[in-house]
Design an enzyme around this catalytic site. Structure first.
Site, PDB file in Angstrom:
ATOM      1  N   SER A  62       0.849  -1.237  -0.084  1.00  0.00           N
ATOM      2  CA  SER A  62      -0.098  -0.034   0.041  1.00  0.00           C
ATOM      3  C   SER A  62       1.070   1.362  -0.072  1.00  0.00           C
ATOM      4  O   SER A  62       2.034   1.278   0.620  1.00  0.00           O
ATOM      5  CB  SER A  62      -0.821   0.094   1.318  1.00  0.00           C
ATOM      6  OG  SER A  62      -1.678  -1.263   1.486  1.00  0.00           O
TER       7      SER A  62
HETATM    8  N1  SAH Z   1      -0.198  -4.416   4.580  1.00  0.00           N
HETATM    9  C1  SAH Z   1       0.517  -4.608   3.198  1.00  0.00           C
HETATM   10  C2  SAH Z   1      -0.177  -4.624   2.015  1.00  0.00           C
HETATM   11  C3  SAH Z   1      -0.424  -5.964   1.674  1.00  0.00           C
HETATM   12  S1  SAH Z   1      -1.305  -6.136   0.073  1.00  0.00           S
HETATM   13  C4  SAH Z   1       1.626  -3.577   3.379  1.00  0.00           C
HETATM   14  O1  SAH Z   1       1.686  -2.935   4.425  1.00  0.00           O
HETATM   15  O2  SAH Z   1       2.128  -3.197   2.596  1.00  0.00           O
HETATM   16  C5  SAH Z   1      -2.400  -7.426   0.709  1.00  0.00           C
HETATM   17  C6  SAH Z   1      -2.233  -8.715   0.977  1.00  0.00           C
HETATM   18  O3  SAH Z   1      -3.492  -9.787   1.626  1.00  0.00           O
HETATM   19  C7  SAH Z   1      -1.448  -9.663   0.044  1.00  0.00           C
HETATM   20  O4  SAH Z   1      -0.193  -9.765   0.830  1.00  0.00           O
HETATM   21  C8  SAH Z   1      -2.256 -10.916  -0.138  1.00  0.00           C
HETATM   22  O5  SAH Z   1      -1.492 -11.947  -0.152  1.00  0.00           O
HETATM   23  C9  SAH Z   1      -2.956 -10.989   1.174  1.00  0.00           C
HETATM   24  N2  SAH Z   1      -4.217 -11.658   1.213  1.00  0.00           N
HETATM   25  C10 SAH Z   1      -5.060 -11.937   0.105  1.00  0.00           C
HETATM   26  N3  SAH Z   1      -6.262 -12.754   0.652  1.00  0.00           N
HETATM   27  C11 SAH Z   1      -5.858 -12.852   1.857  1.00  0.00           C
HETATM   28  C12 SAH Z   1      -6.646 -13.882   2.769  1.00  0.00           C
HETATM   29  N4  SAH Z   1      -7.697 -14.335   2.540  1.00  0.00           N
HETATM   30  N5  SAH Z   1      -6.057 -13.931   3.848  1.00  0.00           N
HETATM   31  C13 SAH Z   1      -4.951 -13.335   4.372  1.00  0.00           C
HETATM   32  N6  SAH Z   1      -4.337 -12.713   3.608  1.00  0.00           N
HETATM   33  C14 SAH Z   1      -4.747 -12.409   2.248  1.00  0.00           C
END
Ligand code: SAH
Length: 218
Positions: A62
């Site tokens: 993000s």
């Molecule tokens: N919080 C992160 C951004 C992560 S993007 C930051 O600080 O940059 C969203 C994340 O959610 C991805 O890594 C993806 O693999 C994860 N994701 C998607 N579906 C998910 C689920 N059902 N359970 C856990 N994680 C999930």
């Protein structure tokens, strides 16, 4: 590879360019080295207010202004136990660990085990490894063995606030999640025990959608 020899100055400049935020949050964002939480090939953009690609699926790290909004909504503070669903490389988890301090604890889940390994290594490099416990799995189920949580932050787009998350909140705990379609969501805040389903609604946003058993089409 870019050497961020003065990364604190870069982080300060980044924060100065973001919309105003609470002081404690601004300080945390200048203490946590964001360049450790982005893929090596994008390190030169680590302190720009941009989302960056993650090397798994179509997930992205993000943009800093979005992370700041999540944190402003969640109001983490020292001593709290916090769950993040969707840790990616762990930047938000690192900020949460900084803000909750040694008396708090952060739990993080990601559906990609490769990302959990990356996040673990990177949090260790940042000196925050002891304060964060990570596991791979579908975050829709939350983390019942480690509940209750004072805060739950969902970092992927979700069509609804799942019961598992609500049940795993401590009394007066809050849940912050981007609720909506795969293309557009609203950041909402729900408080355990609140008569209203959603306590308040924040700005529109665009997170990567949840994947997993309940979300096979995305
Ligand atoms: N919080 C992160 C951004 C992560 S993007 C930051 O600080 O940059 C969203 C994340 O959610 C991805 O890594 C993806 O693999 C994860 N994701 C998607 N579906 C998910 C689920 N059902 N359970 C856990 N994680 C999930």
């Amino acid at each position: 590879m870019t050497v961020h020899s003065d990364w604190r100055a870069e982080a300060r400049a980044m924060v100065a360019g973001l919309p105003p935020m609470p002081e404690a949050l601004a300080e945390a964002m200048t203490r946590v080295p964001r360049h450790l939480f982005v893929p090596e090939r994008y390190r030169s953009s680590a302190y720009a207010d941009e989302p960056l690609p993650l090397p798994y699926g179509d997930a992205t790290i993000s943009a800093p202004h979005m992370v700041a909004l999540q944190l402003e909504f969640a109001e983490p503070r020292a001593g709290l136990r916090i769950l993040e669903v969707g840790v990616g490389f762990g930047y938000l988890a690192a900020l949460l660990a900084d803000l909750t301090g040694p008396s708090g604890h952060v739990f993080g889940i990601d559906i990609e085990s490769g990302l959990v390994r990356e996040a673990r290594r990177r949090l260790g490099q940042a000196g925050l490894g002891e304060r964060v416990t990570l596991r791979a799995g579908d975050g829709v189920a939350g983390w019942p063995e480690s509940a209750p949580f004072d805060r739950i932050l969902v970092s992927c787009a979700t069509p609804e606030l799942y019961d598992a998350w609500r049940r795993q909140l401590a009394p007066h705990g809050t849940l912050v999640a981007p609720v909506g379609s795969a293309w557009s969501q609203e950041l909402v805040r729900y408080r355990a025990g609140s008569p209203k389903d959603v306590l308040d609604r924040g700005p529109r946003c665009r997170f990567v959608p949840l994947r997993g058993r309940l979300h096979p089409d995305i």
